[in-house]
Design a protein around this motif. Sequence first.
Motif, mmCIF file in Angstrom:
data_model
loop_
_atom_site.group_PDB
_atom_site.id
_atom_site.type_symbol
_atom_site.label_atom_id
_atom_site.label_comp_id
_atom_site.label_asym_id
_atom_site.label_seq_id
_atom_site.Cartn_x
_atom_site.Cartn_y
_atom_site.Cartn_z
ATOM 1 N N MET A 1 68.208 -63.362 -26.471
ATOM 2 C CA MET A 1 67.980 -62.008 -26.709
ATOM 3 C C MET A 1 66.411 -61.935 -25.963
ATOM 4 O O MET A 1 65.649 -62.706 -25.748
ATOM 5 N N GLY A 2 66.424 -60.747 -25.246
ATOM 6 C CA GLY A 2 65.228 -60.290 -24.312
ATOM 7 C C GLY A 2 64.182 -59.660 -25.021
ATOM 8 O O GLY A 2 64.397 -59.139 -26.323
ATOM 9 N N ILE A 3 62.946 -59.610 -24.697
ATOM 10 C CA ILE A 3 61.862 -58.813 -25.364
ATOM 11 C C ILE A 3 61.894 -57.513 -24.791
ATOM 12 O O ILE A 3 61.752 -57.270 -23.591
ATOM 13 N N ASP A 4 61.463 -56.459 -25.509
ATOM 14 C CA ASP A 4 61.830 -55.098 -25.250
ATOM 15 C C ASP A 4 60.194 -54.694 -24.883
ATOM 16 O O ASP A 4 59.661 -54.188 -26.067
ATOM 17 N N TYR A 5 59.893 -54.624 -23.840
ATOM 18 C CA TYR A 5 58.253 -54.564 -23.450
ATOM 19 C C TYR A 5 58.167 -53.011 -23.771
ATOM 20 O O TYR A 5 57.098 -52.531 -24.112
ATOM 21 N N LYS A 6 59.143 -52.307 -23.721
ATOM 22 C CA LYS A 6 59.009 -50.815 -23.801
ATOM 23 C C LYS A 6 58.581 -50.544 -25.171
ATOM 24 O O LYS A 6 57.846 -49.631 -25.377
ATOM 25 N N LYS A 7 59.447 -51.205 -25.953
ATOM 26 C CA LYS A 7 59.234 -50.937 -27.443
ATOM 27 C C LYS A 7 57.908 -51.062 -27.988
ATOM 28 O O LYS A 7 57.365 -50.484 -28.616
ATOM 29 N N ILE A 8 57.510 -52.516 -27.330
ATOM 30 C CA ILE A 8 55.991 -52.835 -27.812
ATOM 31 C C ILE A 8 54.864 -51.805 -27.048
ATOM 32 O O ILE A 8 53.862 -51.509 -27.808
ATOM 33 N N GLN A 9 55.155 -51.450 -26.002
ATOM 34 C CA GLN A 9 54.230 -50.280 -25.325
ATOM 35 C C GLN A 9 54.278 -49.169 -26.328
ATOM 36 O O GLN A 9 53.063 -48.266 -26.400
ATOM 37 N N GLN A 10 55.422 -48.822 -26.868
ATOM 38 C CA GLN A 10 55.258 -47.359 -27.555
ATOM 39 C C GLN A 10 54.752 -47.887 -28.837
ATOM 40 O O GLN A 10 53.996 -46.971 -29.320
ATOM 41 N N LEU A 11 54.893 -49.002 -29.302
ATOM 42 C CA LEU A 11 54.131 -49.300 -30.842
ATOM 43 C C LEU A 11 52.757 -49.120 -30.377
ATOM 44 O O LEU A 11 51.949 -48.548 -31.256
ATOM 45 N N VAL A 12 52.123 -49.746 -29.223
ATOM 46 C CA VAL A 12 50.907 -49.636 -28.993
ATOM 47 C C VAL A 12 50.294 -48.283 -28.914
ATOM 48 O O VAL A 12 49.172 -47.905 -29.450
ATOM 49 N N ALA A 13 51.146 -47.518 -28.356
ATOM 50 C CA ALA A 13 50.792 -46.189 -27.943
ATOM 51 C C ALA A 13 50.730 -45.369 -29.211
ATOM 52 O O ALA A 13 49.842 -44.333 -29.224
ATOM 53 N N ALA A 14 51.367 -45.558 -30.294
ATOM 54 C CA ALA A 14 51.389 -45.023 -31.700
ATOM 55 C C ALA A 14 50.269 -45.284 -32.570
ATOM 56 O O ALA A 14 50.329 -44.991 -33.697
ATOM 57 N N ILE A 15 49.360 -46.268 -32.243
ATOM 58 C CA ILE A 15 48.392 -46.601 -33.137
ATOM 59 C C ILE A 15 47.431 -45.344 -32.916
ATOM 60 O O ILE A 15 46.978 -44.834 -32.089
ATOM 61 N N PRO A 16 47.271 -44.598 -34.144
ATOM 62 C CA PRO A 16 46.307 -43.521 -34.294
ATOM 63 C C PRO A 16 44.980 -43.786 -34.092
ATOM 64 O O PRO A 16 44.642 -44.946 -34.144
ATOM 65 N N PRO A 17 44.288 -42.765 -33.520
ATOM 66 C CA PRO A 17 42.822 -42.753 -33.372
ATOM 67 C C PRO A 17 42.109 -43.141 -34.610
ATOM 68 O O PRO A 17 42.208 -42.908 -35.665
ATOM 69 N N GLY A 18 41.083 -44.181 -34.432
ATOM 70 C CA GLY A 18 40.392 -44.753 -35.556
ATOM 71 C C GLY A 18 40.919 -45.921 -36.195
ATOM 72 O O GLY A 18 40.327 -46.462 -37.427
ATOM 73 N N LYS A 19 42.238 -46.072 -35.785
ATOM 74 C CA LYS A 19 42.692 -47.556 -36.571
ATOM 75 C C LYS A 19 42.862 -48.475 -35.507
ATOM 76 O O LYS A 19 42.980 -48.307 -34.326
ATOM 77 N N VAL A 20 43.170 -49.805 -35.795
ATOM 78 C CA VAL A 20 43.333 -50.638 -35.190
ATOM 79 C C VAL A 20 44.445 -51.606 -35.579
ATOM 80 O O VAL A 20 44.907 -51.436 -36.774
ATOM 81 N N ALA A 21 45.174 -52.222 -34.769
ATOM 82 C CA ALA A 21 46.269 -53.155 -35.163
ATOM 83 C C ALA A 21 46.197 -54.406 -34.570
ATOM 84 O O ALA A 21 45.536 -54.618 -33.307
ATOM 85 N N THR A 22 46.689 -55.638 -35.117
ATOM 86 C CA THR A 22 46.407 -56.755 -34.465
ATOM 87 C C THR A 22 47.587 -57.234 -33.506
ATOM 88 O O THR A 22 48.560 -56.568 -33.760
ATOM 89 N N TYR A 23 47.751 -58.106 -32.477
ATOM 90 C CA TYR A 23 48.531 -58.487 -31.958
ATOM 91 C C TYR A 23 49.803 -59.013 -32.566
ATOM 92 O O TYR A 23 50.905 -58.862 -32.249
ATOM 93 N N GLY A 24 49.421 -59.681 -33.883
ATOM 94 C CA GLY A 24 50.476 -60.317 -34.656
ATOM 95 C C GLY A 24 51.200 -59.182 -35.024
ATOM 96 O O GLY A 24 52.481 -59.250 -35.645
ATOM 97 N N GLN A 25 50.464 -58.012 -35.889
ATOM 98 C CA GLN A 25 51.019 -57.096 -36.413
ATOM 99 C C GLN A 25 52.254 -56.439 -35.552
ATOM 100 O O GLN A 25 53.162 -56.012 -35.836
ATOM 101 N N ILE A 26 51.661 -55.878 -34.514
ATOM 102 C CA ILE A 26 52.758 -55.369 -33.322
ATOM 103 C C ILE A 26 53.753 -56.097 -33.084
ATOM 104 O O ILE A 26 55.022 -55.701 -32.941
#
Length: 81
Positions: A1-26
């Motif tokens: 099973m490979g790691i989908d870097y594009k999916k992770i990048q999309q999740l990071v890009a979707a973090i709304p302004p003024g909010k944060v997420a941890t590496y673990g959450q992502i």
Amino acid sequence: MGIDYKKIQQLVAAIPPGKVATYGQIALWAGCPRNARVVVWAMRAASPQIKLPCHRVVNRTGRLAKNLSFLSFLCPLRNKV
């Protein structure tokens, strides 16, 4: 099973302004819950043309990664916009 870097990048890009997420959450959202390091690898693998809000991703203590600490001034500025 490979790691989908594009999916992770999309999740990071979707973090709304003024909010944060941890590496673990992502990692959890991307389907690799016990591998927060993968988020770092995916963010590094992003081409410079992809604008990722790296300053919205923090470690589990709520701080920016050491190599991104110079971006800490952005968070208060972005909250005011």
